[in-house]
Write a protein that holds these residues in place. Structure first.
Motif, mmCIF file in Angstrom:
data_model
loop_
_atom_site.group_PDB
_atom_site.id
_atom_site.type_symbol
_atom_site.label_atom_id
_atom_site.label_comp_id
_atom_site.label_asym_id
_atom_site.label_seq_id
_atom_site.Cartn_x
_atom_site.Cartn_y
_atom_site.Cartn_z
ATOM 1 N N SER A 11 0.827 -1.204 0.000
ATOM 2 C CA SER A 11 0.000 0.000 0.000
ATOM 3 C C SER A 11 0.865 1.260 0.000
ATOM 4 C CB SER A 11 -0.986 -0.002 1.176
ATOM 5 O OG SER A 11 -0.314 -0.219 2.392
ATOM 6 N N ILE A 61 1.873 1.748 -3.526
ATOM 7 C CA ILE A 61 0.750 2.334 -4.279
ATOM 8 C C ILE A 61 0.694 3.843 -4.036
ATOM 9 C CG2 ILE A 61 -1.788 2.420 -4.421
ATOM 10 C CD1 ILE A 61 -1.734 -0.642 -3.952
ATOM 11 N N LEU A 62 0.976 4.250 -2.794
ATOM 12 C CA LEU A 62 1.012 5.683 -2.479
ATOM 13 C C LEU A 62 2.044 6.391 -3.358
ATOM 14 C CD1 LEU A 62 0.004 7.959 -0.523
ATOM 15 C CD2 LEU A 62 2.013 7.474 0.843
ATOM 16 N N GLY A 67 -7.400 8.898 -4.426
ATOM 17 C CA GLY A 67 -6.290 8.189 -3.794
ATOM 18 C C GLY A 67 -6.286 8.248 -2.279
ATOM 19 N N ASN A 116 -6.463 5.239 0.020
ATOM 20 C CA ASN A 116 -5.291 4.404 0.293
ATOM 21 C C ASN A 116 -4.663 4.710 1.663
ATOM 22 O OD1 ASN A 116 -3.289 2.478 -0.462
ATOM 23 N ND2 ASN A 116 -1.908 4.151 -0.998
#
Lengths: 56, 247
Positions: free
Chosen positions: B131, B134-135, B166, B169
């Protein structure tokens, strides 16, 4: 005090590569970021001439 | 003293204010950095489990916190810019993204260098690490989308959509260590528990967090000033500034 000598400090109990590898990259990123912004400003000043602040 | 804060929502007056604020935050950042590194390396004791390797925490945790926090701030300003069509808010979102991406990269990098000696691997596809990666891609996506659109106001709006979507997230990163089984250790600091480390370690870490804060503010103000000039270079007030200087 944790360290009795400089070499002990640099070896970080055998983890020197990992500890200093972390800190070195942080340092490089900070230097790069500041230089990139200064560069961006200098490009502008080349285009428009030196820009002074108001009330300064 | 009454300050008219709305005055500073105009790029022209904010430009000058930001110029005055930067040195204050630079000085604060240097003071906290020196203090934090001193505590981290010379006061905080060796960890009984991780030896000296744990000292990566003094940059890893601040970098990880900043990566998440800056994203929320970026999305907040992007949303304000989208909703109220305020130029300066969108410029702020644009100025925050590179610094946020840098801290995300540093959280991943220092995490890899910490993971190798402690877990025996640089990387693992578990919830926390994935994660956070993904950030990083969200920041990159925001920046490349904005760079791809020529009209700045349209770029602001398109970027704002990515930034806002986003945000989902962020809680995933934060709670990933509770929701999934992971190699990553639990939260270092939490509200309802005593900190899982010696008090000098905690102090060092928090001082480094303050240093990252001050650095981020200084560098983002510096960048937002450049963005203001870039976008407003043809306006009357910038021409006025140039006349004052020796053009």
């Amino acid at each position: 005090m944790n360290w009795s000598s400089w070499s002990e400090f640099f070896s970080m109990g055998g983890y020197g590569l990992y500890v200093w590898g972390s800190y070195a990259v942080v340092f490089l990123c900070i230097v790069a970021e500041v230089l990139l912004i200064s560069n961006r400003r200098r490009t502008l000043e080349k285009q428009y001439g030196h820009i002074h602040d108001l009330n300064k | 003293m009454a300050i008219n804060w709305f005055k500073y929502s105009s790029p022209a007056s904010f430009y000058t204010l930001a110029g005055k604020m930067i040195p204050i935050f630079v000085i604060a950042a240097v003071i906290f950095l020196v203090a934090g590194l001193y505590i981290g390396f010379f006061v905080a004791p060796t960890d009984f489990q991780q030896g000296e390797a744990y000292r990566i925490i003094f940059i890893h945790v601040p970098a990880a916190w900043m990566s998440m926090f800056l994203y929320v701030v970026m999305a907040f300003w992007a949303a304000i810019g989208l909703a109220f069509n305020t130029r300066l808010s969108s410029m702020f979102a644009t100025a925050i993204a590179p610094t946020g991406a840098m801290f995300t990269f540093l959280a991943l990098w220092t995490g890899a260098l910490w993971g190798k000696p402690m877990w025996g691997t640089w990387w693992v596809w578990d919830a926390r690490l994935t994660s956070e990666l993904i950030l990083f891609f969200l920041y990159i996506g925001f920046m490349s989308l904005q760079a791809a659109i020529d009209d700045p106001r349209r770029a602001d709006k398109a970027g704002a959509i990515i930034a806002i979507v986003g945000v989902v997230n962020i809680p995933i990163i934060y709670f990933s260590v509770q929701w999934w089984n992971t190699l990553h250790q639990g939260a270092s600091v939490s509200i309802n528990q005593a900190p899982a480390m010696a008090s000098t370690m905690l102090t060092g870490m928090l001082v480094m967090v303050l240093a990252s804060w001050m650095y981020s503010i200084a560098v983002i103000l510096k960048r937002v000033r450049v963005i203001i000039l870039e976008r407003e270079s043809h306006s009357a007030w910038v021409t006025e500034l140039q006349k004052k200087g020796a053009v």
